[in-house]
Design a protein around this motif. Structure first.
Motif, short mmCIF file in Angstrom:
data_model
loop_
_atom_site.label_atom_id
_atom_site.label_comp_id
_atom_site.label_asym_id
_atom_site.label_seq_id
_atom_site.Cartn_x
_atom_site.Cartn_y
_atom_site.Cartn_z
N MET A 150 -20.10 -89.85 83.56
CA MET A 150 -21.05 -89.41 84.57
C MET A 150 -22.44 -89.90 84.18
O MET A 150 -22.77 -89.99 82.99
N SER B 116 -18.18 -79.92 87.93
CA SER B 116 -17.52 -80.13 86.65
C SER B 116 -18.36 -79.54 85.52
O SER B 116 -19.58 -79.35 85.66
N ARG C 191 -24.74 -92.74 90.49
CA ARG C 191 -24.08 -93.92 89.94
C ARG C 191 -25.10 -95.06 89.81
O ARG C 191 -25.86 -95.33 90.75
N GLU D 230 -20.04 -89.84 78.36
CA GLU D 230 -18.62 -90.15 78.36
C GLU D 230 -17.90 -89.10 77.51
O GLU D 230 -18.34 -88.79 76.40
N TRP E 289 -13.72 -89.70 80.70
CA TRP E 289 -14.45 -89.30 81.90
C TRP E 289 -15.92 -89.69 81.73
O TRP E 289 -16.45 -89.67 80.62
N GLY F 297 -20.34 -85.35 91.07
CA GLY F 297 -18.95 -85.55 90.70
C GLY F 297 -18.78 -86.41 89.47
O GLY F 297 -19.53 -87.36 89.25
N ILE F 298 -17.74 -86.08 88.66
CA ILE F 298 -17.44 -86.84 87.45
C ILE F 298 -16.31 -87.81 87.75
O ILE F 298 -15.44 -87.55 88.59
N ASN F 299 -16.31 -88.97 87.07
CA ASN F 299 -15.34 -90.02 87.34
C ASN F 299 -14.42 -90.22 86.14
O ASN F 299 -14.86 -90.15 84.98
N LYS F 300 -13.14 -90.52 86.43
CA LYS F 300 -12.19 -90.89 85.39
C LYS F 300 -12.31 -92.40 85.18
O LYS F 300 -12.07 -93.20 86.09
N LEU F 301 -12.73 -92.80 83.97
CA LEU F 301 -13.04 -94.20 83.70
C LEU F 301 -11.83 -94.99 83.20
O LEU F 301 -11.60 -96.11 83.63
#
Length: 706
Positions: A155, A101, A164, A145, A153, A179-183
Motif C-alpha cells: 500500500m 485494512s 497508487r 509492504e 501485500w 484499499g490494500i493490494n496483493k503484490l
C-alpha cells in the motif's frame, strides 16, 4: 504618522466578528501537518530523526514480543529511508469498525494500533498509536509492504492519503484510492514488514539532515538493550567517511549484536577505571493503576488495571567524578529521566545510608546525599511495563507515579545486600564504594564553604577580589570584558593598552590545573582556578548563576605558540566543566594576536604603515602582494609572544574592539564536546594515544614550525 494613528491602523485589520465560522476543524492527519512539532518535537534534524525512531521502534517492539531477531535500516541515495523487520507483519485483514485494512488503519488513523489494551504486546515503546500515522502524514511518499498469509501485500500513501503511484519516487503521478493490494506470493510462514518513506521537505527545515552518527548510536543502544537482536544500518547516500576507520567509500554498513546486554552497555559507557565489577540489580513487582476503558455501551469508565513492572539495572562505580546515567522504558530512551530514574536514585541513597550506619566511616556531623553517591557512577536503568505514561509523544520523560516507589524498593533491597555482604570477595569492594561516597561528601562540604565565602564578599569592595586583578571601572556586564592574560610580563603591556573603563585584566602564572583529571576539592585549592571563579563571580558547577557574572565577555589572551594553545585548552576545560553556561551563552572568547608585522617604507597613499598577518598563509600572500606592487618594507617581525609587542601594537591588534579579532568558543553538540574533553584531557591515556597516533598520519610535515 503618530503612535495613535498606527494603533488604529492595526486594529482595522482584526476580524470584526468571531463566530462558529471562525473555527477551523482539522480532519484526520491534517492536524499533524498543521502542528507537526506537537507530535515530533520540532521540524529540524531532531524531528526528522524522531520520525525514523517511530518506524524503527515498531520493529523493535516486535522483537521484544518474541517475533523476529533482525532489523535493517537504510538511508537511501534518493533521500528515502527503508526500515525492515522480521516481525509478525501489520495485519492486512479488515478492521470491523472502519471497514479498512489493518495497514490503512495504522497509517491513516491517529491513536490506532496494537499497543492499546495489552492484547498484542506485553510491553512496547509505542503507546499513543500515532507514530506510524504521524510519519505518514509528514512524508511525500510512504510505501508499506507486508509479508503475511503466504502473500506480499502493499500500500502507498502521499502525505497521509492512500492511493497508487505510477512510477518510482515521490514525484511520480499519484491517484488517490483506498484499499490494500496483493503484490505477489511469499514463502509460507514468512512474516515481515518493510516501510520506505520520503520525508516531506515542505514540513522540515532546509538544513534538517538525517544523522548517520545518531542512527548508529541508537542502533548500538538498542542492540545492547535487546540481547540477541541483530541490527544492520546502512548509509547509501553517496561517498561517506567511516567514523571508525576514516575510510571513504560509497556505502557504509554496520551490523550490531551484543549478547552481553546492559552489563556490556554500562561497561562501554564508563569513562573511567572501575572500582567494582558491573552489578546487576533485578526484580519485579506489581501495582494497580486506574485508567479509563471502554465498557460494553461504548462509554469510558474508570477501571482498576493490574500492571506488572520488571526492573533491570546495570551499574558500576569508577575512579572518576562524572556521572553517566542512561534510562529506558521498554527500550525507549528517556533522556530527561522520569519516575523510574527518580526511584533508582532514591533507592541508591537509601542503600548507602543503610550500609554506612553499620560502619564508622561517617562522623556524627557528616551526611551523604544523592550527589555523593552518584559521583563516578555509570548506570543503565531499564524498566518494562504495559502502557507506560509518558509526558508527550516524544517519550522523553516517564510519568507513571507508582514506578518510582517500586524501583526504589527493588534497588534498595538488591544494593543493600551487596554493600553489607560478608563474602570475602565482595567486602573490600563494598567498603571502597562507601569510602568513595564519604570522600565525595567531604569534598562537597569544602566546596560549599568556598561558595559561601564567595557569596559573602561585597561586589563593591575590590579588596575581596584577588590583588593581582586589574579591574575596570564600569560594573555593567553588557559592556565589560575580562582578559585572562598569560604571565605578568604580558600583563604590564596589556595594562597600558587596555581601556580601563570597560576592560579588566587577570594574570595567571603558567599553566593552570587540568580540572578534567582533578576533583572539585583539588580545583578549589588551586590558586589560579579559584581566582578565575572568584573574579567571574557567578559560582561554579551546578550552582553557577550566569546572571551574577561580573563581565559580559571573558577573553583568553595567550601567546600564539604551543604553550599558549595548551593554556587556552586548560582554560576552556575549566569553563566547560564548571562554568559551562558562559560558553553556551557565547560569552567566552579567545584573542587572536598577530604572528607577523610588516613595516612599510614610504607607503603609498591609502596604505597603512604597519601591516599585520595572523597565519603563515596570510604572511605569504601579503609578502607576495607587496613584492608584486613594488612596495618596500623592513625585515618582517615575527612575534613569538605577547611580551614582544609594545602597548600600542597590542591595543591595535588584540584589545581594541574596532580592530581586534576574537574567536568565540561554542558548543555545537554537548555530548560530542564532553567526549572530546574526556579523550584529550581525561585520566584515560589509551584513547588519547590512539587519537594522537591517528592524527600523526594526517600531519603535513611541511607545516611544522621548527
Amino acid at each position: 504618522m503618530t503612535t495613535t494613528q498606527q494603533s488604529r491602523t492595526v486594529r482595522t485589520d482584526q476580524p470584526k466578528e468571531y463566530g462558529a465560522r471562525s473555527i477551523l476543524v482539522l480532519e484526520g492527519l491534517e492536524a499533524v501537518r498543521k502542528r507537526p512539532a506537537m507530535y515530533i518535537g520540532s521540524t529540524d534534524t531532531r524531528g526528522l530523526m524522531h520520525c525514523l525512531w517511530e518506524i524503527f521502534d515498531n520493529g523493535v517492539d516486535e522483537a521484544l514480543a518474541g517475533y523476529g531477531d533482525r532489523i535493517t535500516v537504510a538511508l537511501e541515495a534518493d533521500g528515502s529511508i527503508l526500515v525492515t523487520d522480521q516481525g509478525r507483519g501489520i495485519p492486512v485483514d479488515t478492521e470491523p469498525r472502519t471497514g479498512l485494512s489493518g495497514v490503512e488503519v495504522v497509517y491513516t488513523r491517529l491513536h490506532a494500533g496494537g499497543k492499546f489494551g495489552g492484547g498484542a504486546y506485553k510491553a512496547s515503546g509505542g503507546l499513543h498509536g500515532v507514530g506510524a500515522s504521524v510519519v505518514n502524514a509528514l512524508s511525500t511518499r510512504l510505501d508499506v509492504e507486508v509479508d503475511r498469509k503466504g502473500s506480499t501485500w502493499g500500500m502507498s500513501f502521499r502525505r497521509g492519503v492512500p492511493g497508487r503511484f505510477d512510477g518510482d519516487g515521490p514525484d511520480a503521478p499519484f491517484t488517490p484510492g483506498s484499499g490494500i493490494n496483493k503484490l505477489r506470493r511469499a514463502a509460507r510462514g514468512v512474516t515481515a514488514t518493510r516501510v520506505r518513506y520520503w520525508p516531506d521537505r515542505q514540513i522540515f527545515l532546509p538544513d534538517a539532515q538525517l544523522s548517520w552518527r545518531k542512527l548508529l548510536d541508537r542502533a548500538r543502544q538498542t542492540a545492547f538493550l535487546v540481547p540477541g537482536i541483530e541490527i544492520e544500518v546502512a548509509d547509501r547516500r553517496g561517498i561517506q567517511t567511516d567514523p571508525e576507520t576514516g575510510e571513504t567509500r560509497p556505502e557504509i554498513i554496520e551490523t550490531l549484536r551484543f549478547d552481553g546486554g546492559i552489563s556490556e552497555f554500562a561497561e562501554s559507557l564508563a569513562p573511567d577505571q572501575p572500582i567494582c565489577e558491573v552489578l546487576r540489580l533485578q526484580g519485579s513487582d506489581s501495582f494497580t493503576e486506574t485508567v479509563p476503558e471502554l465498557d460494553a455501551t461504548g462509554a469510558m469508565t474508570p477501571t482498576d488495571v493490574h500492571r506488572n513492572l520488571e526492573v533491570d539495572v546495570a551499574l558500576r562505580w569508577g575512579t572518576g567524578y562524572e556521572t553517566v546515567e542512561k534510562s529506558f522504558v521498554n527500550i525507549i530512551a528517556t533522556p530527561k529521566g522520569g519516575t523510574h530514574l527518580q526511584g533508582f536514585e532514591q533507592g541508591l541513597l537509601k542503600a548507602y545510608s543503610a550500609a554506612l550506619d553499620g560502619t564508622r566511616l561517617l562522623k556524627s556531623s557528616e551526611e551523604v546525599v544523592k550527589d555523593d553517591v552518584l559521583e563516578g557512577l555509570t548506570a543503565v536503568v531499564t524498566v518494562r511495563l504495559a502502557e507506560p505514561q509518558f509526558e508527550g509523544q516524544t517519550k522523553e520523560v516517564l510519568g507513571t507515579p507508582p514506578v518510582r516507589r517500586l524501583v526504589a524498593r527493588i534497588v534498595e533491597k538488591e544494593l543493600t545486600a551487596y554493600l553489607t555482604s560478608s563474602r570475602s570477595a565482595v567486602k573490600p569492594v563494598a567498603r571502597a564504594l562507601l569510602e568513595k561516597a564519604v570522600n565525595a561528601s567531604r569534598t562537597r562540604v569544602a566546596a560549599r564553604a568556598h561558595k559561601e565565602n564567595q557569596r559573602r564578599k561585597n561586589a563593591l569592595e575590590s579588596s575581596h577580589l584577588p590583588p593581582k586583578l586589574k579591574d575596570c571601572r564600569s560594573s555593567d556586564p553588557d559592556s565589560t570584558e575580562l582578559f585572562i592574560v598569560e604571565g605578568d610580563s604580558a600583563l604590564g603591556t596589556a595594562n597600558v593598552a587596555r581601556n580601563s573603563e570597560h576592560q579588566a585584566l587577570l594574570p595567571i602564572r603558567g599553566k593552570i590545573l587540568n580540572v578534567q583529571k582533578a576533583d572539585l576539592g583539588a580545583m578549589l585549592r588551586n590558586l589560579e582556578c579559584a581566582s578565575i571563579i572568584q573574579v567571574v563571580g557567578a559560582g561554579s558547577g551546578k550552582t553557577f548563576d550566569i546572571d551574577q557574572a561580573r563581565y559580559g565577555k571573558v577573553i583568553f589572551m595567550a601567546d600564539a605558540d604551543s604553550d599558549g594553545a595548551h593554556i587556552r585548552t586548560l582554560l576552556a576545560t575549566l569553563f566547560f566543566k564548571y562554568m559551562r553556561p558562559m560558553i553556551e551563552a557565547g560569552r567566552v572568547y579567545s584573542a587572536v594576536p598577530p604572528l607577523h608585522r610588516f613595516e612599510l617604507i614610504n607607503p603609498k597613499r591609502g596604505m597603512d604603515k604597519y601591516l599585520y598577518t595572523y597565519s603563515d598563509a596570510e604572511y605569504q600572500r601579503t609578502l607576495a602582494s607587496l613584492t608584486k606592487k613594488g612596495v618596500r618594507f623592513k625585515e618582517p617581525q615575527r612575534y613569538k609572544g605577547l611580551g614582544e609587542m609594545d602597548a600600542s601594537q597590542l591595543k591595535e591588534t588584540t584589545m581594541d574592539p574596532r580592530h581586534r579579532m576574537l574567536r568565540r568558543i561554542t558548543i555545537d553538540d554537548a555530548e560530542e564536546a564532553e567526549e572530546t574533553f574526556k579523550i584529550l584531557m581525561g585520566n584515560d591515556v589509551a584513547p588519547r594515544k590512539e587519537f594522537i597516533v591517528q592524527g600523526a598520519y594526517r600531519l603535513d610535515q611541511e607545516q611544522i614550525d621548527a
